[in-house]
Design a protein around this motif. Sequence first.
Motif, PDB file in Angstrom:
ATOM      1  N   PRO A 108     -20.106   3.502 -17.160  1.00 18.48           N
ATOM      2  CA  PRO A 108     -19.433   2.467 -17.774  1.00 18.48           C
ATOM      3  C   PRO A 108     -18.091   2.625 -18.262  1.00 18.48           C
ATOM      4  O   PRO A 108     -17.362   1.741 -18.613  1.00 18.48           O
ATOM      5  N   ARG A 109     -17.438   3.869 -17.702  1.00 15.95           N
ATOM      6  CA  ARG A 109     -16.090   4.006 -17.896  1.00 15.95           C
ATOM      7  C   ARG A 109     -15.185   3.507 -16.590  1.00 15.95           C
ATOM      8  O   ARG A 109     -13.861   4.150 -16.581  1.00 15.95           O
ATOM      9  N   ALA A 110     -15.911   2.782 -15.745  1.00 18.09           N
ATOM     10  CA  ALA A 110     -15.182   2.371 -14.642  1.00 18.09           C
ATOM     11  C   ALA A 110     -13.574   2.221 -14.608  1.00 18.09           C
ATOM     12  O   ALA A 110     -12.632   2.403 -13.908  1.00 18.09           O
ATOM     13  N   ASN A 111     -13.355   0.992 -15.465  1.00 12.02           N
ATOM     14  CA  ASN A 111     -12.007   0.554 -15.534  1.00 12.02           C
ATOM     15  C   ASN A 111     -11.211   1.345 -16.127  1.00 12.02           C
ATOM     16  O   ASN A 111      -9.885   1.383 -15.682  1.00 12.02           O
ATOM     17  N   GLU A 112     -11.643   2.166 -16.780  1.00 15.42           N
ATOM     18  CA  GLU A 112     -10.501   3.427 -17.563  1.00 15.42           C
ATOM     19  C   GLU A 112     -10.145   4.292 -16.409  1.00 15.42           C
ATOM     20  O   GLU A 112      -9.318   4.797 -16.519  1.00 15.42           O
ATOM     21  N   LEU A 113     -11.126   4.577 -15.538  1.00 15.35           N
ATOM     22  CA  LEU A 113     -10.696   5.666 -14.368  1.00 15.35           C
ATOM     23  C   LEU A 113     -10.012   4.835 -13.297  1.00 15.35           C
ATOM     24  O   LEU A 113      -9.149   5.470 -12.676  1.00 15.35           O
ATOM     25  N   ILE A 114     -10.328   3.545 -13.116  1.00  9.07           N
ATOM     26  CA  ILE A 114      -9.465   2.843 -12.128  1.00  9.07           C
ATOM     27  C   ILE A 114      -8.086   2.778 -12.522  1.00  9.07           C
ATOM     28  O   ILE A 114      -7.087   2.889 -11.575  1.00  9.07           O
ATOM     29  N   THR A 115      -7.892   2.573 -13.584  1.00  9.88           N
ATOM     30  CA  THR A 115      -6.485   2.336 -14.288  1.00  9.88           C
ATOM     31  C   THR A 115      -5.673   3.866 -14.648  1.00  9.88           C
ATOM     32  O   THR A 115      -4.743   3.763 -15.206  1.00  9.88           O
ATOM     33  N   SER A 116      -6.216   4.801 -14.314  1.00  7.92           N
ATOM     34  CA  SER A 116      -5.739   6.124 -14.898  1.00  7.92           C
ATOM     35  C   SER A 116      -4.744   6.465 -13.706  1.00  7.92           C
ATOM     36  O   SER A 116      -4.505   6.098 -12.539  1.00  7.92           O
ATOM     37  N   ASP A 117      -4.013   7.504 -14.085  1.00  2.72           N
ATOM     38  CA  ASP A 117      -2.755   7.953 -13.299  1.00  2.72           C
ATOM     39  C   ASP A 117      -3.637   8.683 -12.002  1.00  2.72           C
ATOM     40  O   ASP A 117      -2.933   8.913 -10.966  1.00  2.72           O
ATOM     41  N   LYS A 118      -4.747   9.529 -12.272  1.00  2.00           N
ATOM     42  CA  LYS A 118      -5.278  10.085 -11.343  1.00  2.00           C
ATOM     43  C   LYS A 118      -5.612   9.206 -10.018  1.00  2.00           C
ATOM     44  O   LYS A 118      -5.849   9.666  -8.771  1.00  2.00           O
ATOM     45  N   MET A 119      -6.130   8.071 -10.496  1.00  4.13           N
ATOM     46  CA  MET A 119      -6.458   7.000  -9.445  1.00  4.13           C
ATOM     47  C   MET A 119      -5.293   6.787  -8.309  1.00  4.13           C
ATOM     48  O   MET A 119      -5.418   6.508  -7.031  1.00  4.13           O
ATOM     49  N   LYS A 120      -4.290   6.634  -9.076  1.00  4.52           N
ATOM     50  CA  LYS A 120      -2.843   6.176  -8.212  1.00  4.52           C
ATOM     51  C   LYS A 120      -2.518   7.388  -7.600  1.00  4.52           C
ATOM     52  O   LYS A 120      -2.158   7.506  -6.600  1.00  4.52           O
ATOM     53  N   TYR A 121      -2.753   8.595  -7.944  1.00  5.54           N
ATOM     54  CA  TYR A 121      -2.322  10.032  -7.306  1.00  5.54           C
ATOM     55  C   TYR A 121      -3.211  10.000  -6.147  1.00  5.54           C
ATOM     56  O   TYR A 121      -3.038  10.436  -4.979  1.00  5.54           O
ATOM     57  N   LEU A 122      -4.541   9.707  -6.243  1.00  4.58           N
ATOM     58  CA  LEU A 122      -5.687   9.624  -5.202  1.00  4.58           C
ATOM     59  C   LEU A 122      -5.275   8.983  -3.997  1.00  4.58           C
ATOM     60  O   LEU A 122      -5.050   9.367  -3.035  1.00  4.58           O
ATOM     61  N   LEU A 123      -4.614   7.758  -4.343  1.00  7.22           N
ATOM     62  CA  LEU A 123      -4.443   6.929  -3.459  1.00  7.22           C
ATOM     63  C   LEU A 123      -3.093   7.213  -2.683  1.00  7.22           C
ATOM     64  O   LEU A 123      -2.862   6.903  -1.292  1.00  7.22           O
ATOM     65  N   ASP A 124      -2.092   7.588  -3.381  1.00  5.15           N
ATOM     66  CA  ASP A 124      -0.902   8.175  -3.081  1.00  5.15           C
ATOM     67  C   ASP A 124      -1.124   9.325  -1.986  1.00  5.15           C
ATOM     68  O   ASP A 124      -0.479   9.408  -0.828  1.00  5.15           O
ATOM     69  N   THR A 125      -1.863  10.199  -2.365  1.00  6.52           N
ATOM     70  CA  THR A 125      -2.041  11.336  -1.416  1.00  6.52           C
ATOM     71  C   THR A 125      -2.978  11.003  -0.165  1.00  6.52           C
ATOM     72  O   THR A 125      -2.629  11.455   0.911  1.00  6.52           O
ATOM     73  N   ALA A 126      -3.796   9.993  -0.297  1.00  5.54           N
ATOM     74  CA  ALA A 126      -4.387   9.457   0.743  1.00  5.54           C
ATOM     75  C   ALA A 126      -3.684   8.752   1.848  1.00  5.54           C
ATOM     76  O   ALA A 126      -3.998   8.763   3.005  1.00  5.54           O
ATOM     77  N   ARG A 127      -2.756   7.977   1.336  1.00  4.75           N
ATOM     78  CA  ARG A 127      -1.743   7.318   2.367  1.00  4.75           C
ATOM     79  C   ARG A 127      -0.966   8.289   3.239  1.00  4.75           C
ATOM     80  O   ARG A 127      -0.846   8.040   4.396  1.00  4.75           O
ATOM     81  N   LYS A 128      -0.920   9.612   2.716  1.00  6.14           N
ATOM     82  CA  LYS A 128      -0.257  10.610   3.478  1.00  6.14           C
ATOM     83  C   LYS A 128      -0.987  11.061   4.578  1.00  6.14           C
ATOM     84  O   LYS A 128      -0.883  11.593   5.743  1.00  6.14           O
ATOM     85  N   GLU A 129      -2.528  11.210   4.415  1.00  6.19           N
ATOM     86  CA  GLU A 129      -3.423  11.906   5.287  1.00  6.19           C
ATOM     87  C   GLU A 129      -4.151  10.897   5.853  1.00  6.19           C
ATOM     88  O   GLU A 129      -4.765  11.475   7.046  1.00  6.19           O
ATOM     89  N   PHE A 130      -4.165   9.781   5.758  1.00  6.06           N
ATOM     90  CA  PHE A 130      -5.121   8.932   6.490  1.00  6.06           C
ATOM     91  C   PHE A 130      -4.348   7.779   7.210  1.00  6.06           C
ATOM     92  O   PHE A 130      -3.334   7.154   6.494  1.00  6.06           O
ATOM     93  N   ASP A 131      -4.876   7.266   8.364  1.00  3.31           N
ATOM     94  CA  ASP A 131      -4.166   6.067   8.945  1.00  3.31           C
ATOM     95  C   ASP A 131      -4.826   4.735   8.388  1.00  3.31           C
ATOM     96  O   ASP A 131      -4.123   3.875   8.121  1.00  3.31           O
ATOM     97  N   TYR A 132      -5.974   4.641   7.843  1.00  2.00           N
ATOM     98  CA  TYR A 132      -6.713   3.520   7.101  1.00  2.00           C
ATOM     99  C   TYR A 132      -7.525   4.027   6.150  1.00  2.00           C
ATOM    100  O   TYR A 132      -8.066   4.660   6.076  1.00  2.00           O
ATOM    101  N   ILE A 133      -7.228   2.895   4.911  1.00  2.00           N
ATOM    102  CA  ILE A 133      -8.009   3.325   3.707  1.00  2.00           C
ATOM    103  C   ILE A 133      -8.833   1.935   3.508  1.00  2.00           C
ATOM    104  O   ILE A 133      -8.306   0.970   3.141  1.00  2.00           O
ATOM    105  N   ILE A 134     -10.112   2.058   3.402  1.00  4.68           N
ATOM    106  CA  ILE A 134     -10.809   0.966   3.316  1.00  4.68           C
ATOM    107  C   ILE A 134     -11.661   1.024   1.617  1.00  4.68           C
ATOM    108  O   ILE A 134     -12.335   2.005   1.599  1.00  4.68           O
ATOM    109  N   MET A 135     -11.452   0.191   0.847  1.00  2.00           N
ATOM    110  CA  MET A 135     -12.092   0.170  -0.386  1.00  2.00           C
ATOM    111  C   MET A 135     -13.054  -0.990  -0.540  1.00  2.00           C
ATOM    112  O   MET A 135     -12.671  -2.145  -0.566  1.00  2.00           O
TER     113      MET A 135
END
Length: 540
Positions: free
Chosen positions: A368-395
């Motif tokens: 039930p805390r989905a929105n809180e987790l999505i808007t967290s700094d960790k989610m932004k960090y996750l995607l920023d890191t993934a951009r460096k490691e992957f060619d394509y990211i499908i969500m």
Amino acid sequence: MNSNAANNEEKNSGMNYTFDLRSTVRDVARRWYNILIIASFTAVCFFVFATQTYQPIYSASTTFLVQSKTSTANTYSSLGNSMEIAQTIKTVLESSQLKSTVAERMGYKKFPGDIYCSIVDETNIMTVSVTSDSPIKAYKVLNEALDSYSIFTKSMISRVVLKTLEPARVPSAPVNASESFKFMGMGFLGGMLVMVAFYGVRSFFKDTIKKETDIEKKLNINKLISIPRQTKKLKFREKVKGVKKSLSLMNPVIGFAFREAFKKLRRLVVSDSRNNNRKVYSVTSSLENEGKTTIAVNLALDLGKMDCKVLLIDADMRKPAVSKFLERPIPDGESIVDFLMGRARLSDIYHYDEIMKITIMGCNKGTPRANELITSDKMKYLLDTARKEFDYIIMDTPPLGFVADAEDIMKLSDAAMIVVRRDIATAITVNDSIDLIMDTGVHIMGCVYNEAESVPLTGGAVYGKYGYGYGYGYGYKSKYGYGYGGKYGYGKYGAYGKYGAYGKYGSYGAYGAYGAYGAYGKYADDMKSDEDAKYVDDNK
């Protein structure tokens, strides 16, 4: 933005109703249970009404021979005289005076039934019948009528002989059969027809996307690709048990046109990524059950066939579906939710699949805390890191029509596509979802039209009517991958022919998709198509 809103309002203001027979039939078929209930209820009502209003009628009758006496006891008059006397008796028995006399003698205010007399043509044989609502009453009234008629025929009774041929009896069954079951059938049929008409009219006035042409007429977005309707082939036991199978490209029975549609979608994504330096693509929809998870997963799987790194993220943290779709549960403590809550490291939640050639990041249960987790700094960090490691990211994102999670995910994406399933969401709902995506500022590529009835393939064939159609397969030198003219099952190019699905060059043959030299075969890793290699090189 204002022009889009104005255009949206203009399209929504005029309700462009579209009649589509298949959509109407499907809508009616989906409501079969309701139709059956209403039809059964109507049938019961008609049965009860017919039973309650049914009035049984009983008939008592007697047949006798009318004869005329002459002056001598052993001599009879001619047949003509006897027929005239029989006619006179008939007139008397059916007269209102006799009926009044019988009713008075029996203690009724009026004659308790009806009396009928019939004479066999050209004979002196007469039948007298009395009908009433009771078998005993009918029998008694008949006898009373025969006893009372002599009052009106005193002058002729001395020269008339009534010889009984068939005596009166108490009737054992009514002469009018109950029509309760007939009424019940009429009620069932009538109720069913009314409900079918109701749901048919309702389907017509449902302003959904029923045809591909509706996208241009009703939506403020362009069409990326049409995904053909793919039937899930289930065994009878699986249907009874309610088994659900996912439409994954890893399934060998998936149709050719279905695979080709995702190849085209893959090319569009690869081209967009190469030209605009985008990596993160969100797949969403307006409502649930429009097929966004199917589109997101299969897009990732098709990208995985290329020699590149693909990350598939299940961003619908309230109702995750990716792991279930792929039948690949996420280990405990290694889900994306665990990382966002601080219970796991980022490296722990990467799950690479050797067969599918993609990395999966998801969860088994919602939170039930989905929105809180999505808007967290960790989610932004996750995607920023993934951009460096992957060619394509499908969500795979949540539907836009229920919660704000999808909008927040869009803000972290580079591009988005919206899935519009045939005859599910209304045009107004889809346009509102498009506006929400545009408000986030993310680039919207277009819509994926899901469950299209027929999809044109290269070469002019149309998927749906002719089975596999023809085109290019997935195997080594895959020109002959699936054969053509699937309508003709055993010909040279049919399903079992040399170039058919099961032939030498077919999808299951030696050089087909699943053969030794096919895309999924023993030597598949060394045989990537030139086209995919070009995309990979350009992307790198």
